[in-house]
Design a protein around this motif. Structure first.
Motif, PDB file in Angstrom:
ATOM      1  N   PRO A 144      -4.408  -8.617  -8.292  1.00 21.94           N
ATOM      2  CA  PRO A 144      -4.100  -7.064  -7.695  1.00 21.94           C
ATOM      3  C   PRO A 144      -4.864  -6.518  -6.743  1.00 21.94           C
ATOM      4  O   PRO A 144      -5.927  -7.246  -6.609  1.00 21.94           O
ATOM      5  N   GLY A 145      -4.827  -5.535  -6.018  1.00 19.15           N
ATOM      6  CA  GLY A 145      -5.618  -4.977  -4.737  1.00 19.15           C
ATOM      7  C   GLY A 145      -5.670  -3.811  -5.043  1.00 19.15           C
ATOM      8  O   GLY A 145      -4.885  -2.936  -5.887  1.00 19.15           O
ATOM      9  N   THR A 152     -13.478  -0.225  -9.374  1.00 23.57           N
ATOM     10  CA  THR A 152     -12.061  -0.549  -8.695  1.00 23.57           C
ATOM     11  C   THR A 152     -10.971   0.568  -9.119  1.00 23.57           C
ATOM     12  O   THR A 152     -11.003   0.824  -9.957  1.00 23.57           O
ATOM     13  N   GLU A 154      -6.544   0.458  -8.470  1.00 18.60           N
ATOM     14  CA  GLU A 154      -5.510  -0.250  -7.715  1.00 18.60           C
ATOM     15  C   GLU A 154      -4.401   0.548  -7.106  1.00 18.60           C
ATOM     16  O   GLU A 154      -3.429   1.231  -7.453  1.00 18.60           O
ATOM     17  N   LEU A 179      -6.322  -4.910   0.158  1.00 23.59           N
ATOM     18  CA  LEU A 179      -5.091  -4.915  -0.029  1.00 23.59           C
ATOM     19  C   LEU A 179      -4.208  -6.023   0.482  1.00 23.59           C
ATOM     20  O   LEU A 179      -2.846  -5.983   0.181  1.00 23.59           O
ATOM     21  N   SER A 226      -3.109 -10.379   0.678  1.00 23.40           N
ATOM     22  CA  SER A 226      -2.660 -11.354  -0.455  1.00 23.40           C
ATOM     23  C   SER A 226      -3.869 -11.576  -1.270  1.00 23.40           C
ATOM     24  O   SER A 226      -3.384 -12.219  -2.566  1.00 23.40           O
ATOM     25  N   GLY A 240      -6.020  -9.801  -2.714  1.00 26.71           N
ATOM     26  CA  GLY A 240      -6.446  -8.651  -3.592  1.00 26.71           C
ATOM     27  C   GLY A 240      -7.933  -8.277  -3.710  1.00 26.71           C
ATOM     28  O   GLY A 240      -8.894  -8.446  -2.913  1.00 26.71           O
ATOM     29  N   ASP A 261      -4.237   2.623  -2.773  1.00 23.69           N
ATOM     30  CA  ASP A 261      -4.857   2.616  -1.348  1.00 23.69           C
ATOM     31  C   ASP A 261      -5.266   3.784  -1.133  1.00 23.69           C
ATOM     32  O   ASP A 261      -4.782   4.796  -0.528  1.00 23.69           O
TER      33      ASP A 261
END
Length: 147
Positions: A2-3, A82, A84, A40, A42, A44, A86
């Motif tokens: 995940p990012g 962090t 998850e 964001l 690939s 993450g 934007d």
């Protein structure tokens, strides 16, 4: 993997100047820093592993402003927060908000692709900075979830 958005909480145990790419030489005093970025793509949050490798001296590549600070021997990664989502700029702006309480920003650091004044915030006290980072992630995440 995940990012989303992350904030690195960094300690500088010695002050001094560091040349930061096109920003030139910047004086970084002893204290605590919070750098907010996005992961964001690939890979993450794998980007955080790259940051840790730069800080450990295992990666000498310098692409971003934060690489120069992390690559200095006086800088260590204390923790990473962090989310998850934007919300990179919203978190950076919220952490930068309490300037009257001993917080300061490093002009133009880490924000060459947005309109923020900085994505790197400084404070002398770890606890105050960690609280500001945690609060910024929680409040911004909650606000984004209600939109």
């Amino acid at each position: 993997m995940p990012g989303g958005t992350y904030t690195l909480v960094l300690e500088r145990d010695a002050g001094g100047p560091i040349t930061v790419g096109a920003l030139g030489e910047i004086e970084f005093p002893v204290g605590w820093y919070a750098y907010t970025g996005s992961a964001l793509g690939s890979g993450g949050f794998g980007r955080i592993d790259r940051h840790r490798a730069v800080a450990a001296g295992d990666n000498d590549t310098r692409h971003w402003h934060i690489d120069y600070l992390l690559g200095d021997a006086a800088t260590t990664v204390d923790r990473v927060v962090t989310t998850e989502a934007d919300i990179e700029c919203a978190v950076a702006q919220r952490v930068d908000g309490p300037t009257t309480a001993g917080f300061d920003h490093v002009d133009a650091f880490g924000c060459s692709d947005c309109d923020c004044r900085s994505h790197l915030i400084y404070h002398e006290q770890r606890e105050r900075l960690v609280d500001a980072v945690t609060d910024a992630h929680e409040a911004t995440r909650d606000a984004a979830a209600t939109e």
